[in-house]
Write a protein that holds these residues in place. Structure first.
Motif, PDB file in Angstrom:
ATOM      1  N   PHE A 250       2.956  -0.340 -33.410  1.00 46.20           N
ATOM      2  CA  PHE A 250       3.800  -0.957 -34.428  1.00 46.20           C
ATOM      3  C   PHE A 250       3.461  -0.308 -35.758  1.00 46.20           C
ATOM      4  N   ALA A 251       4.348  -0.444 -36.723  1.00 39.09           N
ATOM      5  CA  ALA A 251       4.148   0.177 -38.031  1.00 39.09           C
ATOM      6  C   ALA A 251       3.841  -0.905 -39.060  1.00 39.09           C
ATOM      7  N   ALA A 252       3.066  -0.538 -40.064  1.00 32.09           N
ATOM      8  CA  ALA A 252       2.716  -1.471 -41.142  1.00 32.09           C
ATOM      9  C   ALA A 252       3.013  -0.808 -42.476  1.00 32.09           C
ATOM     10  N   LEU A 253       3.705  -1.553 -43.353  1.00 37.52           N
ATOM     11  CA  LEU A 253       4.056  -1.061 -44.680  1.00 37.52           C
ATOM     12  C   LEU A 253       3.851  -2.157 -45.714  1.00 37.52           C
ATOM     13  N   GLY A 254       3.933  -1.753 -46.980  1.00 36.72           N
ATOM     14  CA  GLY A 254       3.871  -2.728 -48.067  1.00 36.72           C
ATOM     15  C   GLY A 254       2.453  -3.030 -48.487  1.00 36.72           C
ATOM     16  N   ALA A 255       2.228  -4.293 -48.830  1.00 35.69           N
ATOM     17  CA  ALA A 255       0.947  -4.709 -49.387  1.00 35.69           C
ATOM     18  C   ALA A 255      -0.008  -5.201 -48.309  1.00 35.69           C
ATOM     19  N   THR A 256       0.009  -4.533 -47.149  1.00 31.49           N
ATOM     20  CA  THR A 256      -0.976  -4.834 -46.111  1.00 31.49           C
ATOM     21  C   THR A 256      -2.276  -4.131 -46.449  1.00 31.49           C
ATOM     22  N   GLY A 257      -3.317  -4.438 -45.666  1.00 30.34           N
ATOM     23  CA  GLY A 257      -4.596  -3.788 -45.908  1.00 30.34           C
ATOM     24  C   GLY A 257      -4.525  -2.285 -45.729  1.00 30.34           C
ATOM     25  N   SER A 258      -3.594  -1.813 -44.884  1.00 29.90           N
ATOM     26  CA  SER A 258      -3.384  -0.377 -44.710  1.00 29.90           C
ATOM     27  C   SER A 258      -1.947  -0.150 -44.266  1.00 29.90           C
ATOM     28  N   GLU A 259      -1.357   0.960 -44.724  1.00 30.72           N
ATOM     29  CA  GLU A 259      -0.010   1.348 -44.329  1.00 30.72           C
ATOM     30  C   GLU A 259      -0.145   2.467 -43.305  1.00 30.72           C
ATOM     31  N   THR A 260       0.190   2.164 -42.052  1.00 30.48           N
ATOM     32  CA  THR A 260      -0.116   3.126 -40.996  1.00 30.48           C
ATOM     33  C   THR A 260       0.654   2.791 -39.725  1.00 30.48           C
ATOM     34  N   ILE A 261       0.568   3.677 -38.746  1.00 30.60           N
ATOM     35  CA  ILE A 261       1.041   3.427 -37.387  1.00 30.60           C
ATOM     36  C   ILE A 261      -0.140   2.877 -36.605  1.00 30.60           C
ATOM     37  N   VAL A 262       0.036   1.727 -35.974  1.00 32.59           N
ATOM     38  CA  VAL A 262      -1.084   1.037 -35.335  1.00 32.59           C
ATOM     39  C   VAL A 262      -0.871   0.984 -33.826  1.00 32.59           C
ATOM     40  N   PRO A 263      -1.728   1.613 -33.025  1.00 35.72           N
ATOM     41  CA  PRO A 263      -1.608   1.498 -31.565  1.00 35.72           C
ATOM     42  C   PRO A 263      -2.036   0.113 -31.095  1.00 35.72           C
ATOM     43  N   PHE A 264      -1.471  -0.318 -29.981  1.00 32.69           N
ATOM     44  CA  PHE A 264      -1.848  -1.612 -29.410  1.00 32.69           C
ATOM     45  C   PHE A 264      -3.228  -1.484 -28.770  1.00 32.69           C
ATOM     46  N   SER A 265      -4.145  -2.323 -29.174  1.00 30.04           N
ATOM     47  CA  SER A 265      -5.496  -2.307 -28.625  1.00 30.04           C
ATOM     48  C   SER A 265      -5.680  -3.317 -27.498  1.00 30.04           C
ATOM     49  N   GLN A 266      -4.625  -4.054 -27.165  1.00 31.80           N
ATOM     50  CA  GLN A 266      -4.657  -5.010 -26.069  1.00 31.80           C
ATOM     51  C   GLN A 266      -3.241  -5.185 -25.542  1.00 31.80           C
TER      52      GLN A 266
END
Length: 370
Positions: A250-266
């Motif tokens: 999933f992707a994360a944008l905006g005022a999150t702790g980090s803006e990145t592409i995040v692989p599923f760890s579970q």
């Protein structure tokens, strides 16, 4: 004084005109969902609440099937079975002086590398073709002894099985030592194969293990396979095993702790777990009432009866200032290819305006001093 006053008035006018587009790191929630109530809106906004979380969990999965499909049991015969293509070694013992099979100077005769034919038989002198496919090695041995009794009454048979292609499994890729591995017996498990192949490659992050059998694919996360004893299935001849990275993200944008592409760890990840994986939200910038999850559904998944998404594009919203909503978000699954957007607090725009005004005052004073 007149210079600074006119300068401040002009600057404040420009700030008012440009207030909605002041420099910032993320959109404000109202900007993102501005057109939600119009007739032409291409998306729907759905708040994640305790009242609707049970229904939301029944909505169609996007980006994948919604779960991994694995075997329901140990999945394999518990005894060794001879198959077409296997090789059989026979040692026949006969104590008779004038044996038909054994020379006078010997006690036994060896017949090596007898290949089980496509019809499931091997050839044994004096008794012709003997069908042994589908039998265990011990059953085949007794069967050959029984057939030999007609010509060699006291014969004893020793049988050794070498697995052929139909009694082998392939560690295709994703292992330190990929290759074809004969099944030593019919109790050979998946973990035994992984151990024989020197384990899953250390280059793979969040690896999946896939087994291809009879045209069907079964898959499980490697961490679950190693933890759950019931997941260690018995392999069958012809199985192909692949280890590869879980490619969901999933992707994360905006005022999150980090803006990145995040692989599923579970296998499944809730909205709260996703935010925790991102390091939460930016305390100085984010609007805790404006956490948005943007998702695309296919046209076939849209439902007009309220049992599913009403539009192909849906924005789910989370209010992190409400305990009830946080509990609901703990039950809301993130889907592959979702976008998690932490919107920016409107207060930041006000702070920016006042900061610019403060700077302008300093400039104005400097003009007056000149």
């Amino acid at each position: 004084m007149q210079h600074s006053f006119r300068f401040l008035i002009a600057l404040m006018g420009l700030l008012v005109l440009a207030a909605c587009t002041l420099p910032r790191g993320a959109a404000i929630q109202s900007e993102v969902v501005r057109s939600q109530n119009t007739d032409t809106a291409s998306f729907a906004v759905v708040p994640i609440k305790p009242a609707n979380i049970a229904q939301l969990r029944t909505w169609p999965a996007t980006g994948w099937a919604g779960h991994y499909h694995w075997f329901s049991g140990t999945s394999g015969p518990r005894s060794n079975v001879i198959r077409t293509g296997d090789k059989v070694d026979l040692v026949i013992w006969d104590s008779q002086v004038n044996s038909l099979l054994i020379p006078a100077s010997q006690k036994n005769v060896t017949m090596k590398d007898l290949v089980v034919s496509p019809s499931g038989t091997i050839f044994v002198p004096y008794i012709d073709e003997v069908r042994i496919s589908g039998s265990s090695p011990d059953q085949a041995r007794r069967m050959i002894e029984t057939e030999l009794e007609r010509v060699v009454p006291d014969a004893q048979v020793q049988l050794t099985l070498q697995s052929g292609p139909d009694n082998s499994v392939d560690a295709v890729r994703g292992f330190a030592s990929p290759g074809s591995y004969p099944l030593p017996n019919r109790n050979y498990s998946l973990l035994s194969l992984i151990a024989a192949a020197d384990g899953i490659s250390s280059d793979l992050e969040n690896p999946l293990v896939r087994v291809i059998r009879a045209g069907k694919t079964y898959e499980i996360r490697a961490d679950i396979l190693f933890q759950r004893a019931s997941a260690n299935v018995i392999l069958r001849g012809g199985d192909k095993v692949i280890a590869q990275e879980d490619d969901r993200y999933f992707a994360a944008l905006g005022a999150t702790g980090s803006e990145t592409i995040v692989p599923f760890s579970q296998e499944h990840m809730t909205a709260v777990e996703a935010l925790a994986l991102l390091g939460g939200i930016n305390d100085a910038r984010a609007n805790p009432k404006g956490i948005l999850i943007l998702r695309d559904y296919s046209a076939k998944q849209v439902r007009a009866d309220g049992t599913g998404p009403s539009k192909q594009q849906v924005v789910f919203s989370i209010d992190l200032t409400s305990a009830e909503d946080i509990f609901a978000a703990r039950k809301f699954y993130i889907n592959p290819k979702d976008l998690v957007l932490a919107t920016e607090s409107p207060v930041n725009s006000v702070r920016t305006v006042f900061g610019l005004i403060g700077s302008a005052v300093g400039v104005g004073n400097a003009l007056d001093n000149n």
